[in-house]
Design a protein around this motif. Sequence first.
Motif, PDB file in Angstrom:
ATOM      1  N   TRP A 480      70.738  85.975  31.185  1.00  0.00           N
ATOM      2  CA  TRP A 480      71.255  86.043  29.814  1.00  0.00           C
ATOM      3  C   TRP A 480      70.615  87.228  29.109  1.00  0.00           C
ATOM      4  CZ3 TRP A 480      74.395  81.775  28.008  1.00  0.00           C
ATOM      5  CH2 TRP A 480      74.516  80.734  28.935  1.00  0.00           C
ATOM      6  N   VAL A 496      72.211  83.861  22.017  1.00  0.00           N
ATOM      7  CA  VAL A 496      72.960  84.163  23.243  1.00  0.00           C
ATOM      8  C   VAL A 496      74.265  83.380  23.249  1.00  0.00           C
ATOM      9  CG1 VAL A 496      70.958  84.764  24.652  1.00  0.00           C
ATOM     10  CG2 VAL A 496      71.697  82.378  24.552  1.00  0.00           C
ATOM     11  N   CYS A 499      76.396  84.006  29.627  1.00  0.00           N
ATOM     12  CA  CYS A 499      75.500  84.592  30.632  1.00  0.00           C
ATOM     13  C   CYS A 499      76.074  85.920  31.111  1.00  0.00           C
ATOM     14  CB  CYS A 499      75.302  83.632  31.808  1.00  0.00           C
ATOM     15  SG  CYS A 499      76.790  83.325  32.770  1.00  0.00           S
TER      16      CYS A 499
END
Length: 572
Positions: A480, A496, A499
Motif C-alpha cells: 500500500w 490509503v 493496494c
Amino acid sequence: MSRLEAKKPPFFISEPLSKDAACQSLLLLSRIFKSSFGPAGRLKQLHNGVGGCVCTTSQSSALLRHLSVSDAVFRVLTASVQNHISRFSDCGLFTAILCCGLLENFRSLNVASCTVIKITRHLLSLCMDYLKSEACGCRVSVDFSSVETLVCLVRSVLTSKPACMLNKAEVEHLTTLVLKAFLFTVPCHVETNAVLGKCVIVPVKGRSVMDSTVLPGLLIETPEIQLGKPVAVKRTGSNMIKIALFCVSMSGDSFNPEEGTIAVHDGISLEMSELNQLLNVGKQLVDDEVGLVVCQKVIHPSLKQYLKENHVVAVDRAGLSLMGPLSCMTGSKPIASIHLLSPGCYGRLKDVRIERVASKNFVHLIPEDTVTCSLILCNRSETAWDELKRVCETAEHVLQLTMKEPLALLGGGCTETHLASYIRHKSSSLSTSTFKDLGCSQTQYQLVADGFCRSLESVARSLNHDGGEILTDMFYGHCWFVPSGFPSVSDWSNVVSKCGCGINGNTENLSWRILEGWSCSPVIQGCPKVPSVKVTDFLTLDCFAAKCSGLQVALETANLILDLSYIIEDQN
C-alpha cells in the motif's frame, strides 16, 4: 627491429565482492535500476563521451544496452539480466533490482557463502512451488474468452514507462490497438502445430498517438504511388491476386566487379543484356498472371513501366524486415534469381489498396486469412516513439507468453510483499530435519530468509519515488502506498484507498506495518490470505512467465557472484 616487451603476470583479485570499489559499483547500479522502476520511474539520458545518439529511457533493455560496466563481477549481473530480457522482454528491472538487493543483504551476513547458496535454493523452491500452486494468493487466471484481464496486462506494460509520454486517453487507445493487433495474429483455425502470425510496426513520427491504428495485412511505403488513383491490378480467374516476391536486385546492375571479371564479346552491352533478361522475367510474370511484384531491393524503371502497362503493380525497396512476414502472409517463396522462375514460388492476396497515413502513402496488402497485421504507431517525438515501440513489442510478447501459460501475477509491488509474507510464515514453521538436510542451523536459515524477504520488499519500495510511506497489510500481505505529505500515524485507514495492484480496497478492518526502514517486524501470524475480490477493470498485473524467470535469474546470478573467490585478469 621492434622491441619485445616481456609478458606481464595476470592480475588476481581475491574475494571481489568484499572490495570497496565493488560495493560502490553495486550501490550505483542499484540506484540506477531502482530510480528507473515503475510508472513514476525517473528517466535516464545515456550517451557516449564523443557524441553520437542520445537515448532517454527508463527501460531495462535500453539502459543495459547503453550502460558501460567495467567491473567483471557486475558484467555477470548485467549479462544475466540481458539474457532474461532477450527471452521474456519484461521484468528486466525487477530482476536487476532483486539481484542487487540479494547481494547487498547476503554479503553482510556472517554466514558462509556455500551455506547461503544452499538456503536460497531452498527458498527459491518454496517460492516456485507456491507460485505454481492453486493456493497461491498473488496470481490470477487469464481467461482468453474475455478481454478483461488481457486489457489489464497490456495497460500495465504501457503505463510502466513514463518516457512514452502518454495521457490516460492515449493509454486506453493504445491498449485496444495492441490487443487487437495480437488477436489478428492468432490463427482462426487451430491446428496441431499452430503458429502465431506477425505484427509489423509501421513508424509515423511527429503525429498524435491517437492517430495510431491497426490494419490487417501489411503496409509498404511507396512515395511514387499517388493516392486517389485506382489500383489497376491483374487478378486470376478466382478473383485473387497472384504475388511474386523477389529478394534479389532487379535494377540491372547485378554484376559485382569484386566477384571477378567477365569476358564480354565486342559489340555486346552487358547493361542491355541484363535489361533484356529483366524484361524476359517481366514477360513470364505477365504470362503467369502475376498481379503484384514486390522486390526487397530496386526494380529497373523500364521493367516497372512494362509491368505497369500490363496491369501489374510493382513495389520495390520493401526491405529485408518485411520479407519474412510477406512470405508467411502470402505463401510465396522469395525468388533469389532472375534466371529461374518456378510456378510454385508465387503467393496469393485478396486485395491491394492505397492507404495514406499522416503524410505517407502505403500499398496495403490484404491477405485471405489475416494472421499478419500492421500497427501504425504514432508519437510526437522521436525519443517518445522509440520508447513506445519497445513497450508495444514488450506488450505483444507478454500476450504471447500468457497464451502459452494463461496466468498473471499481481503487480504494483503486491506479489513481492505477499511472497515475502509467505516465506516469513513458511520459514518459521520448518522442521529440524530441513535444517539438517541443508547443513545449516535454524538461526542461519532465518538470517538468510530474512535477507531474501527484505530483498523482495526492496523491489516494492523501489516503486515509490515521491517520499511517501510504503505499507504492507498483515492479512493479505499486499503493498500500500501512502501519498507524500502525510505524517507517520498509527491508523492508516484514513489515508490509503487501494493496494498497489488494485484488487483490495480499504473496506476491511486491516492492520498495516511500514516497509520503509523496517528492521525487526513481527512475523505475520498464519499464511497471507487470498483476496476474494474478482478481477477489476483497472488491475495492475505482471507477466507470470517473465516474473517467475526473473525471480530465478536474480537468485541464481546472486549465488554465482557470491560464490566468486577470485577474478583473474590478463594484463597483456
